[in-house]
Design an enzyme around this catalytic site. Structure first.
Site, PDB file in Angstrom:
ATOM      1  N   HIS A  12       0.867  -1.184   0.000  1.00 40.02           N
ATOM      2  CA  HIS A  12       0.000   0.000   0.000  1.00 40.02           C
ATOM      3  C   HIS A  12       0.895   1.222   0.000  1.00 40.02           C
ATOM      4  CE1 HIS A  12      -3.128   2.814   0.660  1.00 40.02           C
ATOM      5  NE2 HIS A  12      -2.755   3.114   1.893  1.00 40.02           N
ATOM      6  N   ASP A  14       1.201   5.005   0.059  1.00 41.75           N
ATOM      7  CA  ASP A  14       0.865   6.422   0.231  1.00 41.75           C
ATOM      8  C   ASP A  14       1.983   7.231  -0.410  1.00 41.75           C
ATOM      9  OD1 ASP A  14      -1.457   6.013   2.112  1.00 41.75           O
ATOM     10  OD2 ASP A  14       0.138   5.069   3.274  1.00 41.75           O
ATOM     11  N   ASP A 125      -7.542   1.861   2.361  1.00 41.32           N
ATOM     12  CA  ASP A 125      -7.401   2.644   3.597  1.00 41.32           C
ATOM     13  C   ASP A 125      -8.208   3.926   3.539  1.00 41.32           C
ATOM     14  OD1 ASP A 125      -6.502   3.177   6.133  1.00 41.32           O
ATOM     15  OD2 ASP A 125      -4.590   4.028   5.509  1.00 41.32           O
ATOM     16  N   HIS A 351      -5.662  10.170   0.294  1.00 46.36           N
ATOM     17  CA  HIS A 351      -6.273  10.435   1.594  1.00 46.36           C
ATOM     18  C   HIS A 351      -5.309  11.085   2.581  1.00 46.36           C
ATOM     19  CE1 HIS A 351      -4.925   6.175   1.553  1.00 46.36           C
ATOM     20  NE2 HIS A 351      -4.454   6.437   2.748  1.00 46.36           N
TER      21      HIS A 351
END
Length: 899
Positions: A12, A14, A125, A351
């Site tokens: 994941h 980010d 997420d 996000h």
């Protein structure tokens, strides 16, 4: 039957979070290089890798390693690397309806450059998901969604905590949108790291799998078990084939498989039971204790939300429709440039970015990106407005007159006071020596003017400033820049009946000016044809809705509380009551009063603690979870001045407010309160393609004293007779307080740490210095949908474009509407040119449970069809379409003879 353990390798990613973007990219490049080398090894049983559902990661990699594009494309084509469908993993609630669609459209468009797309609605997420997601996914041909939040309770570090009132007993469920569309929902019940770092060693593997198999089987509804082999920024586990072989040896009753989401979901669908729970609408962790919803990211670094809102409105509601109107006159639609603007904006939509929950370096870079989008959008609008005006026939202009074209790029007719700086006269440097021009213009007498519409009717206007002489320049398309001085004046007038998707021409012509009559009212009152305001000594006001004669009393209280939470979650400081402006003394000053507008300035001074007490620093460094903190507020006080400009213009359905403050306090939250006095159990708020109804009180499991929510443009309370809607400009957090039916909108939140798995100081999240906030208060009858007050709420802060031009011939009349619509009760969201052809695309949604009718005609001999959000044709019609309850509808118009 054997159970199958699907092990999906992923990381994941980010793009920016606890490290700034370039530092995270450094590690991502290492991951990609390792992945390529892994697949190059002959005989390697490493089967596939899921690239986190976002295609932007490929752009990040190819910017450094363009030489590897072909090998990566080959791996994608071979379904070794799985990409898409999104461009970025966006925050779902804090990005607009159209931004959520464009994220999917652009992501899937880009996958065509690389190879096949993963058809999975991937929300690993996302901090809660909007209720219309299943409808959007189904329109995009996606029937399965995977998500980590929103249904099961989660705690610190996303650990699962059981409660007896699960919404679903399984990690698989049916997720249904308000319109009835449904997808298979897969919850990462044990998070998207439940198969991370699988041991090769037999003893360690035995311990690992004994626990992990039990954890997954606890929630699985089938014999298909999902294990996510990765986590945030997880390096590649290169020995996963060996780890799988160890597992097969230890657990012969299970089939361990290095899998992909497509393989997993295909097997899952074949074995689903008939009794899956149906989950409807929003996924916001409603059935939890309320301490880990991350909802207060909606008020973290509000300045980011404000800039994002400004950029979204510029692209969606002005730039794209204006370019589409130009396209209908025969000009080419600049599709790639529009896509580039959207991509630049969406770099700020992940996000951890738009939520304001990263380190300070991340958010500084975001401001620069937002400024880039504004620069692109502003020049785009300027040039496309100029192009459109050049096609309008203004040749019948009276001598010495000045045409002003007012363009309405929205889906509703508009009646607004518009302001435009007008050049009464300009002299180029080529016409006179530049040193002489200013004096010449200053000494030249300014004639009297009047303003008329294109039918010759007088229009009330005012010169809002005295004429000034200023330098400027033109950038012609066929020669060098042309500098000039101009005699300028700011003009304000009421532009009435400007058609949707169209324009209207007005003329400033020599003649006796129709003077604006000064309105005589007490200094503490405002009034127009729709509302009346009476201000009290403490700055609150009574707002009367003239249509019903009903009054809301003492609105506009400011409330300040201590905040010892973090960028994710608000936690009120212990032992300190809220400090408010109620019953204090405010200074009220009249700034302007005439037939077009009334402007007042309300000034409050508020004594508040300068910061939290010393206990907060101790708790931060000790990683005390926000829920458990006991810190209070400092005994040292400081003064903040709240200066509020209140404006009520002709035609406005309610007043607008602009708050300006120099914030010199830390660790606090400031809200504005609207005590409606309405007794209701539910309220409404603008969400993604939905005006959602939410309960005023939380579920029984909720323990957090705060019950805040996300909003896009507005929140609203109403009973059977009366309602109050607060529309905002990038203020995306509100709460409904049970006492007096109060809508509380957050206008500032000051915190100083990121607040997740460690201590990451974020001093710039205190938002010190000059801060602003803007909103509009709209009283109405019934609720916001039945009264259609949503039209005014959605129109708030969407400007009309005004262009000064000259007398010239053109093929377009002085007033024109490019698309005629009958869409009563629908919410318009976009107008653009199609991604793959020259057709025109328009989108609306139905906010109610009633079927309504939509009729739209492009005045260019076009044939209409209904499409999906991906612009795939579904049905043709005679331009009249039924729109079912809560439906998102996109119409396309194929090119006719003159389109």
């Amino acid at each position: 039957m054997k159970k199958t353990a699907h092990i999906i390798s992923h990381s994941h990613w980010d793009r920016e979070w606890y490290l700034p973007f370039e530092q995270h990219r450094y590690y991502f490049i290492k991951l990609m290089n390792d992945l390529i080398e892994q697949f190059k090894e002959e005989g390697n049983a490493f089967e596939s890798f899921h690239l986190d559902g976002q295609t932007i990661l490929l752009e990040d990699y190819f910017a450094v390693h363009p030489e590897n594009r072909d090998i990566v494309k080959q791996l994608i084509a071979e379904k070794k690397i799985h990409i898409g469908p999104w461009y970025v993993l966006q925050d779902a609630f804090l990005t607009s309806s159209e931004a959520n669609v464009r994220n999917l459209v652009i992501g899937l468009h880009d996958t065509k450059t690389y190879g096949p797309a993963s058809k999975l609605g991937y929300f690993p997420d996302t901090f809660g998901i909007y209720g219309q997601a299943p409808q959007l996914l189904k329109q995009a041909g996606i029937d399965t969604a995977a998500f980590g939040r929103g249904v099961k309770p989660t705690g610190f570090n996303n650990t699962v905590s059981d409660t007896p009132d699960f919404e679903s007993p399984y990690s698989e469920m049916v997720w249904k949108a308000p319109d009835g569309s449904s997808v298979l929902g897969v919850l990462f019940a044990n998070w998207y790291s439940n198969g991370n770092e699988i041991p090769v060693d037999e003893d360690k593997a035995q311990e690992f799998w004994d626990q992990k198999l039990q954890d997954v089987e606890k929630y699985a509804s089938t014999n298909q078990l999902l294990f996510m082999n990765g986590c945030d920024h997880q390096p590649l586990q290169k020995d996963i084939p060996q780890a799988i072989e160890t597992a097969k040896k230890l657990y012969p009753d299970y089939d361990f498989k290095h899998s992909s989401f497509s393989e997993y979901t295909e097997a899952l669908k074949e074995s689903l039971p008939d009794n899956l729970q149906v989950i409807e609408g929003e996924l916001r962790n409603q059935r939890t204790d309320g301490w880990s919803t991350l909802v207060n990211t909606a008020s973290s670094r509000i300045y980011l939300k404000q800039m994002n809102h400004q950029c979204q409105l510029l692209l969606e509601k002005v730039a794209e429709p204006l370019a589409t109107m130009n396209h209908l006159t025969g000009n080419k639609y600049p599709r790639e440039y529009v896509r580039f603007m959207w991509k630049t904006l969406m770099e700020n939509h992940p996000h951890d970015s738009i939520c304001g929950c990263s380190v300070d370096e991340v958010h500084r870079a975001m401001v620069t990106r937002f400024e880039s989008v504004l620069q692109m959008g502003e020049v785009f609008v300027k040039e496309h407005a100029r192009m459109l005006v050049s096609a309008i026939d203004t040749s019948q202009l009276p001598a010495d007159g000045i045409p002003l074209v007012v363009m309405n790029t929205t889906g509703w007719n508009k009646n607004d006071v518009v302001t435009k700086v007008v050049d009464l006269e300009k002299i180029y440097f080529s016409e006179m020596h530049f040193e002489k021009i200013p004096t010449h213009l200053q000494n030249k007498e300014t004639p009297s003017y009047k303003l008329v519409d294109d039918q010759g009717n007088d229009v009330t206007f005012e010169f809002a400033s005295e004429p000034t002489v200023e330098f400027d320049y033109d950038l012609p398309e066929d020669k060098f820049r042309q500098p000039f001085f101009a005699k300028r004046v700011k003009l304000s007038f009421f532009a009435e009946d400007v058609p949707s998707f169209g324009y209207k021409t007005f003329y400033l012509v020599p003649g006796e000016q129709q003077l604006v009559q000064q309105e005589e009212h007490p200094t503490n009152e405002m009034e127009n044809e729709h509302v009346h305001l009476l201000f009290h000594a403490d700055g609150t006001y009574d707002l009367t809705h003239k249509g019903s004669g009903k009054t809301f009393r003492q609105l506009g209280i400011y409330e300040d509380t201590g905040d010892v939470g973090n960028e994710y979650m608000f936690k009120e400081a212990a032992g300190h009551a809220a400090i408010t402006t109620k019953d204090t003394q405010a200074e009220i000053t009249v700034i302007e009063k005439n037939a077009l507008s009334t402007v007042l300035q309300i000034t409050h001074t508020l004594e508040i603690p300068v910061s939290a007490d010393n206990q907060l620093a101790v708790e931060r460094h000790a990683l005390i979870w926000h829920k458990e903190r006991t810190a209070g507020r400092s005994s040292e006080m400081t003064t903040i001045t709240l200066q509020t400009i209140v404006t009520l213009e002709k035609g406005m359905k309610g007043p607008t407010f602009k708050l300006t403050m120099d914030n010199q306090a830390t660790d606090h939250r400031l809200r504005v309160l609207f005590p409606t006095g309405l007794e209701t159990e539910t309220h409404q708020a603008d969400s993604i393609f939905e005006i959602v109804t939410r309960p005023n009180m939380p579920e029984k499991e909720w323990e957090n004293p705060s019950f805040c929510h996300h909003q896009q443009r507005f929140s609203s309370l109403s009973d059977d007779q009366l309602g109050l809607t607060v529309a905002t400009d990038g203020l995306q957090e509100y709460e409904i307080l049970p006492e007096d039916g109060t809508i509380a909108v957050t206008v500032l939140r000051s915190t100083a740490e990121l607040g997740d798995w460690g201590y990451f100081p974020t001093p710039e999240a205190q938002c010190l210095g000059l801060q602003t906030a803007e909103w509009q208060v709209l009283p109405h009858e019934k609720d916001v949908i039945d009264s259609q007050a949503f039209i005014d709420a959605y129109q708030y802060k969407v400007p009309m474009t005004v262009v000064q031009t000259d007398a010239h011939q053109g093929e377009l009349p002085t007033t024109w509407q490019f698309v005629a619509t009958e869409a009563d009760g629908l919410v318009w969201t976009s107008m653009k040119v199609a991604e793959e052809n020259d057709g025109v695309m328009l989108r609306w949604f139905n906010p109610s449970e009633k079927q309504v009718s939509l009729k739209a005609t492009v005045h260019a001999n076009a044939h209409s069809y209904k499409s999906t959000i991906l612009e795939d044709k579904t049905t043709h019609s005679d331009n009249v379409y039924p729109v079912e309850k809560y439906e998102i509808i996109t119409l396309g118009f194929e090119k006719g003879e003159s389109l």
